[in-house]
Design a protein around this motif. Sequence first.
Motif, PDB file in Angstrom:
ATOM      1  N   ASP A 139      -8.188  -8.009  -8.285  1.00 37.62           N
ATOM      2  CA  ASP A 139      -8.995  -7.790  -7.083  1.00 37.62           C
ATOM      3  C   ASP A 139      -8.114  -7.338  -5.925  1.00 37.62           C
ATOM      4  O   ASP A 139      -8.473  -6.444  -5.162  1.00 37.62           O
ATOM      5  N   LEU A 140      -6.934  -7.984  -5.808  1.00 40.49           N
ATOM      6  CA  LEU A 140      -6.022  -7.637  -4.710  1.00 40.49           C
ATOM      7  C   LEU A 140      -5.491  -6.225  -4.868  1.00 40.49           C
ATOM      8  O   LEU A 140      -5.368  -5.485  -3.884  1.00 40.49           O
ATOM      9  N   LEU A 141      -5.168  -5.832  -6.089  1.00 38.67           N
ATOM     10  CA  LEU A 141      -4.669  -4.482  -6.332  1.00 38.67           C
ATOM     11  C   LEU A 141      -5.725  -3.460  -5.932  1.00 38.67           C
ATOM     12  O   LEU A 141      -5.435  -2.473  -5.256  1.00 38.67           O
ATOM     13  N   CYS A 142      -6.963  -3.714  -6.305  1.00 40.17           N
ATOM     14  CA  CYS A 142      -8.073  -2.831  -5.934  1.00 40.17           C
ATOM     15  C   CYS A 142      -8.198  -2.790  -4.413  1.00 40.17           C
ATOM     16  O   CYS A 142      -8.352  -1.725  -3.818  1.00 40.17           O
ATOM     17  N   GLN A 143      -8.112  -3.957  -3.764  1.00 40.37           N
ATOM     18  CA  GLN A 143      -8.207  -4.028  -2.303  1.00 40.37           C
ATOM     19  C   GLN A 143      -7.068  -3.250  -1.649  1.00 40.37           C
ATOM     20  O   GLN A 143      -7.277  -2.532  -0.683  1.00 40.37           O
ATOM     21  N   GLU A 144      -5.849  -3.369  -2.193  1.00 36.40           N
ATOM     22  CA  GLU A 144      -4.702  -2.637  -1.642  1.00 36.40           C
ATOM     23  C   GLU A 144      -4.907  -1.136  -1.769  1.00 36.40           C
ATOM     24  O   GLU A 144      -4.604  -0.380  -0.852  1.00 36.40           O
ATOM     25  N   ARG A 145      -5.432  -0.709  -2.903  1.00 33.97           N
ATOM     26  CA  ARG A 145      -5.701   0.723  -3.087  1.00 33.97           C
ATOM     27  C   ARG A 145      -6.742   1.211  -2.096  1.00 33.97           C
ATOM     28  O   ARG A 145      -6.617   2.288  -1.526  1.00 33.97           O
ATOM     29  N   LEU A 146      -7.795   0.418  -1.908  1.00 33.72           N
ATOM     30  CA  LEU A 146      -8.831   0.787  -0.945  1.00 33.72           C
ATOM     31  C   LEU A 146      -8.261   0.829   0.472  1.00 33.72           C
ATOM     32  O   LEU A 146      -8.556   1.752   1.234  1.00 33.72           O
ATOM     33  N   ALA A 147      -7.452  -0.157   0.822  1.00 32.45           N
ATOM     34  CA  ALA A 147      -6.857  -0.199   2.162  1.00 32.45           C
ATOM     35  C   ALA A 147      -5.943   1.015   2.381  1.00 32.45           C
ATOM     36  O   ALA A 147      -5.953   1.622   3.457  1.00 32.45           O
ATOM     37  N   ALA A 148      -5.176   1.386   1.362  1.00 32.23           N
ATOM     38  CA  ALA A 148      -4.302   2.563   1.472  1.00 32.23           C
ATOM     39  C   ALA A 148      -5.136   3.829   1.655  1.00 32.23           C
ATOM     40  O   ALA A 148      -4.794   4.701   2.461  1.00 32.23           O
ATOM     41  N   ARG A 149      -6.236   3.927   0.932  1.00 34.20           N
ATOM     42  CA  ARG A 149      -7.121   5.098   1.056  1.00 34.20           C
ATOM     43  C   ARG A 149      -7.768   5.147   2.438  1.00 34.20           C
ATOM     44  O   ARG A 149      -7.876   6.211   3.048  1.00 34.20           O
ATOM     45  N   VAL A 150      -8.189   4.011   2.956  1.00 32.53           N
ATOM     46  CA  VAL A 150      -8.770   3.951   4.304  1.00 32.53           C
ATOM     47  C   VAL A 150      -7.746   4.406   5.332  1.00 32.53           C
ATOM     48  O   VAL A 150      -8.050   5.205   6.222  1.00 32.53           O
ATOM     49  N   THR A 151      -6.511   3.936   5.199  1.00 31.94           N
ATOM     50  CA  THR A 151      -5.445   4.348   6.122  1.00 31.94           C
ATOM     51  C   THR A 151      -5.234   5.858   6.057  1.00 31.94           C
ATOM     52  O   THR A 151      -5.116   6.527   7.089  1.00 31.94           O
ATOM     53  N   GLU A 152      -5.217   6.388   4.853  1.00 34.36           N
ATOM     54  CA  GLU A 152      -5.059   7.828   4.652  1.00 34.36           C
ATOM     55  C   GLU A 152      -6.206   8.608   5.319  1.00 34.36           C
ATOM     56  O   GLU A 152      -5.991   9.598   6.015  1.00 34.36           O
TER      57      GLU A 152
END
Length: 141
Positions: free
Chosen positions: A106-119
């Motif tokens: 779940d955290l890995l998915c959240q980190e990927r989403l957060a990175a995409r949002v930042t991008e």
Amino acid sequence: GPFDAQLRLQGVLERGATDEEADDAVAQQDALEIGDWVRITGTAVIGRARFIGPTHFMEGDWVGIECDRPEGRNDGSVDGYSYFRCRPSCGLFVRPSRAARITGEDLLCQERLAARVTELERDLAAARQRIAELEAALGGS
């Protein structure tokens, strides 16, 4: 066992139990620990459990959560009483039944989403800057 506790919790939540009944079912499940990553059920808010126990502001047990983004209501303090410390607007308190432990996946998915949002936020800022430059150029001609 853990499966029975999960079924009890599911049954308690499905029948619209009181907060106290739901909290008891959660406690029988897999005890949440300080430092665990949690998601506030029914939301996309995640953070770390920083406090678990009774508070002065309401009866029963509460989980104090340090949100990873400013989605909270406090800094870990309520009415001048400090339960934990975090950045302003990153702390919040929920009943144990609303704090669901999340896994590494779940955290890995959240980190990927957060990175995409930042991008995407960076792209949006660049696009706004380009629009401002074009408007200035058009206004100046």
